[in-house]
Motif scaffolding. Structure first.
Motif, short mmCIF file in Angstrom:
data_model
loop_
_atom_site.label_atom_id
_atom_site.label_comp_id
_atom_site.label_asym_id
_atom_site.label_seq_id
_atom_site.Cartn_x
_atom_site.Cartn_y
_atom_site.Cartn_z
N GLN A 33 42.23 42.32 46.27
CA GLN A 33 41.98 41.57 45.03
C GLN A 33 43.24 40.90 44.48
N PRO A 34 44.38 41.61 44.34
CA PRO A 34 45.56 40.92 43.81
C PRO A 34 46.05 39.81 44.72
N PHE A 35 45.81 39.95 46.02
CA PHE A 35 46.20 38.89 46.95
C PHE A 35 45.33 37.64 46.72
N ASP B 152 43.87 36.90 43.91
CA ASP B 152 44.34 36.38 42.62
C ASP B 152 45.50 35.44 42.84
#
Lengths: 211, 208, 245
Positions: free
Chosen positions: C168-170, C172
């Protein structure tokens, strides 16, 4: 419930702590002083486990005084805070750890700066522009935060004429801000304290004020 | 309610071409309540070594002071600065001394070590809370956002990045990771270490 | 397969006199990861194909990305049995809709339908995280993500499952470097479109390699020429499949 706050301003730190001593649901005393002057320019507000608090505060007081007697000058706020923190950190891993939370406010005469340290019973320490302990912190911190945000937006150019925390506020503005904190806690916290003791430390030393 | 998550915070270190970078967030919390947005977790050890200490707040300060003492003693006795490899083992053995009552810290180290030919070699390492060393060739992560840091670093990092590109990579990595972690964030600090300078930059982050 | 404490018979009976208590856990977690990215006029929905329970792999090919209509694809992650059943029920409702209205249900309506169906089981939920991707009526690419009881949101990108915290943060980051972090879609150009395919492919091959193989599905009718095109019966690209088999 026990609550203490401290805020810095232009050349001063204001430290406030409630004055109730409670056992269970009973108020035993309503004029307890929970802010000690550790030196000519150093204040310490303490809260936590009854018994531990006074015991630890007096231990710190005597040791800071001993340093003063031995060296003919007192510890600077940062050094005093480091020593107090270490005492708590060592106590944490001992057989009977102290459960004491502290706000250490001082005026550093060498750099002419007000200093404020937030320390909890684990020995966690951080320098802060304003700090609080107890249930009151949930209300006071968010209130004081308002200005930091404003400050970022305005970014120096304008003088932050805010009703909230401002590191360059005059003493009068600082006291007004403190009153807002106390009023907010009185309004929203169920178990809010009725009375506070307020002390100030600046270049002239330590003094108590009435709100 | 884990001790390691009591105060929050994360650190990451990355290797580049003749340079290393190390970054941390600035939050100090008490569980979900944010207390400070200026709590640095990375400390200089020598001119070429940085140490990151994410974990329990009290131990961050205690270990910072302890390592300062031990490195000073080493410098005095040996009459030279400590090398990163040696320092990593100092960290490891210091933590293992407390095997059955540990400091709740997962240290991350970054530095440049001297080569026999007089050059410098990038060095990074991390340990767990009892001192098990991990010498990685690419990047190491620790703290409450560690799994997020792994994910982004795995996607963004590539070998032989120049200092400026390494700065961008580590900054993007930590910012995007801590933005998805409730216990990290509130600003970041990045150090990029090259053979002749250290560049330190503060990153403005989301405050929500 | 369901996990039952102390194996063998599916019911665990305490051998004691007096009142007997029976334990039956109707849920298990089958691992895997899914993700979706929304573009200007397309969306990409991907999922690995491994199905596992604990440390055992049950199969390396059990796709969890399903085509619903020509413009909607649903990825389901969590308890595989619930996931398959849920997709079956959604498809049935979509068929009824087709019979009644002689057209496919629009994407945002499918999203609301999924919420209703999930919330209908509020007190015995489908243990499934859903990600719905596709094309809206106005032609924009869209991604909707759901929790097991039907809370949902339209987003630019979403990952769910075992590697959610890694992916998920990637995503983002990739969305924000395209400078559209606040938008619900990433208006990708033609080159970025293929990049987002390889992006999700890479995620599964490098970042999440141990989790398994991949299935890529696009809801965009024009990508029929893509090697990953076969939406009706998702199959793996042979090159990739052989690489990891």
């Amino acid at each position: 419930m026990e609550t203490s706050f401290a805020i810095t301003g232009k050349g001063y730190v204001i430290v406030a702590a409630d004055t109730t001593a409670a056992r269970s649901i009973v108020k035993m005393k309503t004029d307890e002083d929970k802010i000690k002057a550790l030196g000519p320019h150093l204040l310490m507000a303490y809260s936590g486990e009854p018994g531990d608090t006074v015991q630890f505060a007096e231990y710190v007081e005597r040791n800071i005084r001993l340093y003063q007697i031995r060296h003919h000058y007192s510890l600077r706020p940062s050094a005093a805070a480091s020593w107090v923190r270490r005492s708590l950190a060592e106590s944490l891993r001992s057989r009977h750890p102290y459960s004491v939370n502290l706000l250490l406010g001082g005026y550093d005469e060498a750099s002419d700066e007000p200093k404020l340290y937030w320390i909890d019973y684990l020995g966690t320490m951080t320098e802060v522009p304003f700090g609080a302990h107890g249930y009151g912190s949930y209300f006071a911190l968010s209130l004081l935060d308002r200005c930091v945000k404003k400050y970022l937006v305005i970014s120096g150019a304008l003088i932050c004429h805010s009703r909230y925390h401002n590191p360059d506020a005059t003493l009068e503005e600082g006291i007004e801000t403190l009153k807002r904190c106390i009023d907010e806690v009185a309004k929203r916290l169920i178990v809010s304290p009725s009375k506070y003791k307020v002390k100030i430390v600046d270049k002239d030393g330590v003094r108590e004020i009435e709100l | 309610m884990s001790i390691m998550e009591n105060n929050g915070g994360s650190v990451i270190a990355m290797v580049g071409k003749e340079c290393v970078a190390i970054a941390c967030d600035l939050r100090l919390g008490n569980q979900a309540l944010g207390v400070s947005s200026d709590f640095q977790k990375i400390f200089p050890v020598t001119d070429r070594i940085f140490l990151g200490l994410p974990g329990l707040g009290t131990d961050v300060t205690t270990l910072k002071e302890l390592f300062r003492f031990r490195v000073n003693m080493y410098t005095i006795k040996e009459e030279r600065e400590i090398e990163p490899e040696t320092f990593a083992h100092l960290v490891s053995s210091t933590l293992y001394e407390h095997r059955f009552g540990p400091y709740f810290i997962e240290p991350v180290m970054a530095g440049l070590s001297k080569t026999p030919s007089g050059g410098f070699k990038p060095f990074i390492a991390a340990t767990d809370l009892i001192g098990c060393l991990n010498f990685a060739k690419d990047f190491v992560v620790a703290g409450t956002a560690s799994s997020k840091l792994f994910g982004v670093a795995e996607g963004l990092w590539e070998p032989d990045l120049e200092p400026e590109d390494l700065f961008e990579t580590i900054s993007q990595t930590i910012m995007n990771a801590v933005d998805r972690d409730a216990y990290s964030g509130w600003g970041c600090i990045v150090h990029v270490i090259t053979k002749d300078q250290i560049v330190t930059r503060t990153l403005k982050a989301r405050m929500d | 397969m369901l996990s039952v404490p102390h194996q063998q018979p599916n019911l665990h009976v305490q051998q004691a006199h007096g009142p007997q208590q029976r334990h039956f856990n109707p849920y298990t977690e089958n691992g895997g990861t899914i993700l979706a990215i929304a573009g200007k006029d397309f969306s990409v929905i991907a999922g690995d194909t491994r199905q596992s329970e604990g440390y055992s792999i049950q199969t390396r090919y059990a796709p969890k990305v399903f085509r619903l209509t020509d413009r909607a694809v649903l990825a389901v992650n969590g308890f595989a049995a619930d996931g398959n059943m849920f997709v079956k029920k959604v498809r049935q409702r979509l068929e009824w809709y087709r019979h009644a209205h002689a057209k496919d249900m629009p994407l945002r309506a499918i999203a609301r339908l999924i919420q209703t169906m999930l919330y209908a089981r509020r007190f015995f939920p489908f243990y499934v995280y859903n990600i719905l991707g596709g094309i809206e009526e106005d032609g924009t690419g869209a991604v909707y993500s759901f929790d097991p009881v039907g809370s949902y949101e339209r987003e630019a990108c979403r990952a769910a499952g075992a590697a959610q915290s890694l992916v998920q943060p990637f995503l983002d980051n990739q969305a924000s470097t395209a400078k559209f972090s606040t938008s619900r879609t990433i208006p990708l150009t033609e080159e970025l479109r293929s990049l987002s395919f390889s992006l999700s492919a890479e995620l599964f091959l490098s970042g999440c390699y141990p989790i398994g193989n991949q299935t890529l599905v696009s809801s965009r009718p024009t990508v029929q020429t893509n090697p990953y095109q076969s939406a009706r019966q998702p199959r793996m690209d042979n090159a990739i499949y052989h690489k990891w088999r």
